[in-house]
Design a protein around this motif. Structure first.
Motif, PDB file in Angstrom:
ATOM      1  N   LEU A 164      38.227  -2.209  13.026  1.00 54.12           N
ATOM      2  CA  LEU A 164      37.079  -1.385  14.007  1.00 54.12           C
ATOM      3  C   LEU A 164      36.830  -0.029  13.631  1.00 54.12           C
ATOM      4  O   LEU A 164      35.770   0.428  13.002  1.00 54.12           O
ATOM      5  N   THR A 165      37.718   0.881  12.617  1.00 52.84           N
ATOM      6  CA  THR A 165      37.574   2.177  13.190  1.00 52.84           C
ATOM      7  C   THR A 165      37.133   2.599  11.722  1.00 52.84           C
ATOM      8  O   THR A 165      36.017   3.447  11.410  1.00 52.84           O
ATOM      9  N   ALA A 166      37.175   1.280  10.456  1.00 52.86           N
ATOM     10  CA  ALA A 166      36.241   1.868   9.616  1.00 52.86           C
ATOM     11  C   ALA A 166      34.658   1.019   9.469  1.00 52.86           C
ATOM     12  O   ALA A 166      34.219   1.677   9.096  1.00 52.86           O
ATOM     13  N   VAL A 167      34.674   0.201  10.747  1.00 51.31           N
ATOM     14  CA  VAL A 167      33.401  -0.145  10.779  1.00 51.31           C
ATOM     15  C   VAL A 167      32.256   0.879  11.166  1.00 51.31           C
ATOM     16  O   VAL A 167      31.371   1.177  10.736  1.00 51.31           O
ATOM     17  N   HIS A 168      33.361   2.042  12.603  1.00 53.08           N
ATOM     18  CA  HIS A 168      32.250   1.921  13.480  1.00 53.08           C
ATOM     19  C   HIS A 168      31.702   3.360  12.376  1.00 53.08           C
ATOM     20  O   HIS A 168      30.852   4.461  12.130  1.00 53.08           O
ATOM     21  N   ALA A 169      32.979   4.306  11.435  1.00 56.52           N
ATOM     22  CA  ALA A 169      32.766   4.486  10.652  1.00 56.52           C
ATOM     23  C   ALA A 169      30.977   4.884   9.419  1.00 56.52           C
ATOM     24  O   ALA A 169      31.148   6.032   9.338  1.00 56.52           O
ATOM     25  N   THR A 170      31.039   3.559   9.643  1.00 56.85           N
ATOM     26  CA  THR A 170      29.274   3.457   8.397  1.00 56.85           C
ATOM     27  C   THR A 170      28.815   3.484   9.545  1.00 56.85           C
ATOM     28  O   THR A 170      27.395   3.052   9.069  1.00 56.85           O
ATOM     29  N   GLY A 171      28.752   3.347  10.261  1.00 53.34           N
ATOM     30  CA  GLY A 171      27.373   3.146  11.703  1.00 53.34           C
ATOM     31  C   GLY A 171      27.546   2.097  12.095  1.00 53.34           C
ATOM     32  O   GLY A 171      26.505   1.440  13.053  1.00 53.34           O
ATOM     33  N   MET A 172      27.870   1.017  11.699  1.00 55.08           N
ATOM     34  CA  MET A 172      28.167  -0.447  11.975  1.00 55.08           C
ATOM     35  C   MET A 172      28.453  -0.483  13.400  1.00 55.08           C
ATOM     36  O   MET A 172      29.733   0.393  13.628  1.00 55.08           O
ATOM     37  N   ILE A 173      28.627  -1.965  14.106  1.00 51.00           N
ATOM     38  CA  ILE A 173      28.469  -2.460  15.030  1.00 51.00           C
ATOM     39  C   ILE A 173      29.937  -4.057  14.516  1.00 51.00           C
ATOM     40  O   ILE A 173      29.189  -4.189  13.986  1.00 51.00           O
ATOM     41  N   HIS A 174      31.225  -4.319  14.907  1.00 55.06           N
ATOM     42  CA  HIS A 174      30.732  -5.743  14.753  1.00 55.06           C
ATOM     43  C   HIS A 174      30.959  -6.374  15.167  1.00 55.06           C
ATOM     44  O   HIS A 174      29.876  -7.360  14.644  1.00 55.06           O
ATOM     45  N   GLY A 175      30.869  -6.321  16.486  1.00 60.68           N
ATOM     46  CA  GLY A 175      30.660  -7.225  17.834  1.00 60.68           C
ATOM     47  C   GLY A 175      31.180  -8.677  18.148  1.00 60.68           C
ATOM     48  O   GLY A 175      30.254  -9.027  19.163  1.00 60.68           O
ATOM     49  N   ASN A 176      32.405  -9.165  17.172  1.00 58.59           N
ATOM     50  CA  ASN A 176      32.941 -10.620  17.683  1.00 58.59           C
ATOM     51  C   ASN A 176      34.286 -10.123  17.252  1.00 58.59           C
ATOM     52  O   ASN A 176      34.256 -10.866  16.671  1.00 58.59           O
ATOM     53  N   VAL A 177      35.045  -9.413  18.545  1.00 57.79           N
ATOM     54  CA  VAL A 177      36.384  -8.968  18.278  1.00 57.79           C
ATOM     55  C   VAL A 177      36.785 -10.335  19.159  1.00 57.79           C
ATOM     56  O   VAL A 177      36.383  -9.506  20.178  1.00 57.79           O
ATOM     57  N   HIS A 178      37.691 -11.210  18.408  1.00 57.39           N
ATOM     58  CA  HIS A 178      37.721 -12.383  20.242  1.00 57.39           C
ATOM     59  C   HIS A 178      38.998 -12.358  19.112  1.00 57.39           C
ATOM     60  O   HIS A 178      39.462 -12.788  18.215  1.00 57.39           O
ATOM     61  N   PRO A 179      39.848 -13.620  20.222  1.00 53.09           N
ATOM     62  CA  PRO A 179      40.934 -14.150  19.439  1.00 53.09           C
ATOM     63  C   PRO A 179      40.332 -15.153  17.891  1.00 53.09           C
ATOM     64  O   PRO A 179      41.867 -15.331  17.350  1.00 53.09           O
ATOM     65  N   GLY A 180      39.726 -15.538  18.824  1.00 59.37           N
ATOM     66  CA  GLY A 180      39.192 -16.624  17.602  1.00 59.37           C
ATOM     67  C   GLY A 180      39.114 -16.547  16.063  1.00 59.37           C
ATOM     68  O   GLY A 180      39.131 -16.865  14.940  1.00 59.37           O
ATOM     69  N   SER A 181      38.636 -15.243  15.770  1.00 59.86           N
ATOM     70  CA  SER A 181      37.973 -13.987  15.061  1.00 59.86           C
ATOM     71  C   SER A 181      39.176 -13.064  14.232  1.00 59.86           C
ATOM     72  O   SER A 181      39.221 -12.892  13.469  1.00 59.86           O
ATOM     73  N   THR A 182      40.266 -12.983  15.382  1.00 61.20           N
ATOM     74  CA  THR A 182      41.446 -11.916  15.401  1.00 61.20           C
ATOM     75  C   THR A 182      43.038 -13.232  14.446  1.00 61.20           C
ATOM     76  O   THR A 182      42.353 -14.472  15.001  1.00 61.20           O
ATOM     77  N   LEU A 183      42.383 -12.940  12.940  1.00 58.87           N
ATOM     78  CA  LEU A 183      43.032 -13.884  11.891  1.00 58.87           C
ATOM     79  C   LEU A 183      44.255 -13.508  11.614  1.00 58.87           C
ATOM     80  O   LEU A 183      44.512 -12.959  11.114  1.00 58.87           O
ATOM     81  N   ILE A 184      45.839 -13.994  11.205  1.00 65.37           N
ATOM     82  CA  ILE A 184      47.297 -13.937  11.825  1.00 65.37           C
ATOM     83  C   ILE A 184      47.926 -14.576  10.433  1.00 65.37           C
ATOM     84  O   ILE A 184      47.455 -15.665   9.938  1.00 65.37           O
ATOM     85  N   ALA A 185      47.472 -13.639   8.852  1.00 60.02           N
ATOM     86  CA  ALA A 185      47.956 -14.896   8.245  1.00 60.02           C
ATOM     87  C   ALA A 185      49.173 -14.689   7.921  1.00 60.02           C
ATOM     88  O   ALA A 185      50.207 -14.470   8.421  1.00 60.02           O
ATOM     89  N   ASP A 186      50.008 -16.001   6.578  1.00 62.17           N
ATOM     90  CA  ASP A 186      51.256 -15.928   6.852  1.00 62.17           C
ATOM     91  C   ASP A 186      51.945 -15.104   6.440  1.00 62.17           C
ATOM     92  O   ASP A 186      52.969 -15.336   6.928  1.00 62.17           O
ATOM     93  N   ASP A 187      51.179 -13.605   5.546  1.00 63.12           N
ATOM     94  CA  ASP A 187      52.892 -13.133   5.548  1.00 63.12           C
ATOM     95  C   ASP A 187      52.297 -11.954   6.305  1.00 63.12           C
ATOM     96  O   ASP A 187      52.908 -10.816   6.769  1.00 63.12           O
ATOM     97  N   ASN A 188      51.571 -12.188   7.306  1.00 55.98           N
ATOM     98  CA  ASN A 188      51.574 -11.198   9.083  1.00 55.98           C
ATOM     99  C   ASN A 188      50.883 -10.262   8.235  1.00 55.98           C
ATOM    100  O   ASN A 188      50.440  -9.254  10.157  1.00 55.98           O
ATOM    101  N   ARG A 189      49.730 -10.654   7.588  1.00 53.47           N
ATOM    102  CA  ARG A 189      48.966  -9.647   7.949  1.00 53.47           C
ATOM    103  C   ARG A 189      48.179  -9.597   9.342  1.00 53.47           C
ATOM    104  O   ARG A 189      47.358 -10.630   8.932  1.00 53.47           O
ATOM    105  N   VAL A 190      46.742  -9.025   9.812  1.00 53.92           N
ATOM    106  CA  VAL A 190      45.881  -8.828  11.159  1.00 53.92           C
ATOM    107  C   VAL A 190      44.984  -8.879  10.184  1.00 53.92           C
ATOM    108  O   VAL A 190      44.662  -8.016   9.597  1.00 53.92           O
ATOM    109  N   VAL A 191      43.944  -9.886  10.148  1.00 52.60           N
ATOM    110  CA  VAL A 191      42.282  -9.134   9.234  1.00 52.60           C
ATOM    111  C   VAL A 191      41.841 -10.080  10.611  1.00 52.60           C
ATOM    112  O   VAL A 191      41.091 -10.658  11.555  1.00 52.60           O
TER     113      VAL A 191
END
Length: 514
Positions: free
Chosen positions: A142-169
């Motif tokens: 979100l920090t990266a998104v907000h730095a451009t003046g944008m808003i994400h608007g869909n921060v939700h457990p369904g849009s928060t993805l946990i990759a098999d290598d544990n990266r959070v996307v």
């Protein structure tokens, strides 16, 4: 990063393009480039998410489709175009956004893993350290998104993805006019709450709705520490502050910094030494915490009230001691559990504990007409063994072949108790189930079951819907009410994995209360 779809590059060319219109289908090629391979699920907005292949670059992609396109898809497409300009390891890369009028779709990075919603649904609430790591990654995105003046608007457990290598996307931005950077930041509090408790602190409806939070009589969600033991106090405070509109929300970069500090403490297992929350707005040079006016006022008010109460009780104690000494020479005592000041309903509830259940406390409820042949298996639902349970018979239709309203397990706790949650483990997804409570047990008979179903009411006002997982979490108990009889009731069955027909097993039932 390994992703589903690698190794399938040649499959995109074997059958040739299949150009169709209307409902998407496996094998269809969109924009002469993106071949649909598998419908994965629907997102929190009801849009279809497909796994596909970019036949030109030969890489796996996720395709998010909505119908129709045109004006109704403008916000989705604009959000995708804006998101494509932000490159960050915790943001799903956006590759394309296309409007075909009949439908519109966004093509983004395919993440091999699962959503936070599915992860918690399968494994239950996460340990605090992992919850902090996930929230920190989301806040950093979100920090990266907000730095451009944008808003994400869909921060939700369904849009928060946990990759098999544990990266959070964080994926699928969907901002509209009602969204703001503040709401994005507060949504991180929701992510923390869900990860720690398995419940979502915001009301949702629909088939994919998340389990609602435990709430007090005013509708406020219970703090994580009231639901689950072992959550550090500072993490509990942070989560509830982010959800509380009366508390000033930090900027996303300040929240990222705070979560980074807590993440480091979690790695060193120094939970008790992290100190107070330190939100630094706009600069990293100051070490002083920024506190909101409501919190300061509440703190000062609390100190004044404590001082007044201390003065009043001091004067009373002196007077009572004087009276007692003058009359009998013995100092009076007050029981330590006596309420000081009347109603204590606003006091925090203790952490709920698992209630010990035995086979003698449960019985089968078989809505008439029922032969009750499975009655002996009811005790297996509370034996602590996830591999045993009560299995329904096989029916030729999902709703018990149209023969009855359903079947379930009645639990008699022996005495009325305050309850917080019911957890159920089934053998397969796809069942429809709810939890009901009532005044008593009319009797272990067909006629008794008929009366029971007339008297018992569901915890939820919404019509029960089929579940996508095998782990169920039911809340909605009134904190001001006590319950003795709890019914876990099935109204529809999934397809049997043993052959034709419909059936399911209830392998384990757990109750939590105070």
């Amino acid at each position: 990063m390994t992703q589903v779809g690698e190794g399938h590059e040649t499959a995109a060319d074997e059958a040739g393009p299949v150009l169709t219109f209307g409902a998407p289908a496996a094998g269809e090629v969109l924009a002469e480039r993106y071949q649909l391979e598998e419908h994965v699920n629907n997102d929190s907005a009801g849009r279809q998410v497909w796994r596909g292949i970019d036949v030109i670059l030969r890489r796996p992609v996720a395709v998010v489709l909505r119908h129709p396109g045109g004006d109704s898809a403008t916000e989705m497409l604009q959000a995708a175009v804006a998101a494509s300009r932000v490159i960050h390891p915790n943001l799903a890369g956006v590759y394309d956004a296309i409007d075909e009028e009949e439908r519109a779709y966004v093509v983004r990075e395919w993440v091999d893993g699962e959503s936070l919603r599915d992860l918690v649904g399968a494994e239950g609430p996460l340990d605090p350290a992992r919850a902090i790591t996930i929230a920190r990654s989301v806040a950093d995105a979100l920090t990266a998104v907000h730095a451009t003046g944008m808003i994400h608007g869909n921060v939700h457990p369904g849009s928060t993805l946990i990759a098999d290598d544990n990266r959070v996307v964080l994926a699928d931005a969907r901002a509209d006019e009602a969204d703001s950077t503040e709401l994005d930041v507060r949504a991180v509090g929701g992510i923390l709450y869900f990860a720690l408790t398995g419940h979502w602190p915001h009301a949702e409806v629909g088939r994919s709705a998340l389990t609602d939070a435990n709430r007090d009589s005013a509708g406020n969600p219970a703090a994580p520490r009231q639901i689950r033991a072992g959550i550090p106090a500072y993490l509990d405070d942070l989560t509830m502050d982010l959800l509380d509109r009366r508390v000033v929300a930090p900027a996303s970069d300040a929240l990222t910094a705070e979560l980074g500090r807590l993440d480091a403490a979690a790695e060193d297992e120094e939970y008790e030494d992290v100190g107070p929350l330190r939100f630094v707005q706009g600069t990293a040079s100051s070490n002083e915490p920024i506190r909101s006016a409501p919190k300061i006022l509440v703190g000062v008010g609390a100190l004044i009230i404590i001082a007044i109460i201390g003065l009043v009780f001091g004067i009373r104690a002196i007077g009572e001691t004087s009276n007692n000494n003058s009359s009998s020479g013995v100092t009076g005592t007050t029981p330590t559990n006596a309420p000081a000041g009347g109603n204590n309903s606003s006091a925090p509830l203790p952490a709920p504990e698992k209630i010990a259940l035995s086979g003698s406390m449960v019985r089968l409820v078989d809505a008439p007409p029922g032969d009750r042949v499975d009655a002996a298996e009811a005790k297996l639902t509370v034996d602590g063994d996830a591999d045993t349970g009560w299995s329904t018979q096989t029916f030729n239709a999902s709703k018990f072949g149209g023969l009855k309203d359903g079947m379930g397990i009645l639990i008699n706790l022996g005495q009325a108790r305050s309850l917080s949650e019911v957890r159920v483990l089934t053998s397969a997804p796809g069942a429809t189930m709810d939890v009901r409570t009532g005044p008593g047990d009319p009797g272990d008979s067909s006629n008794g079951d008929k009366q029971l179903l007339e008297q018992f009411t569901s915890l939820s006002d919404e019509k029960p819907e089929g579940g996508a997982g095998t782990k169920w979490y039911f809340t909605g108990f009134d904190p001001n009410q006590k319950y003795q009889y709890v019914l876990v009731f099935l109204t529809a069955l999934p397809k049997s994995d043993e052959g034709p027909g419909y059936k399911v097993s209830v392998n384990e039932i757990e109750l939590y209360g105070y």
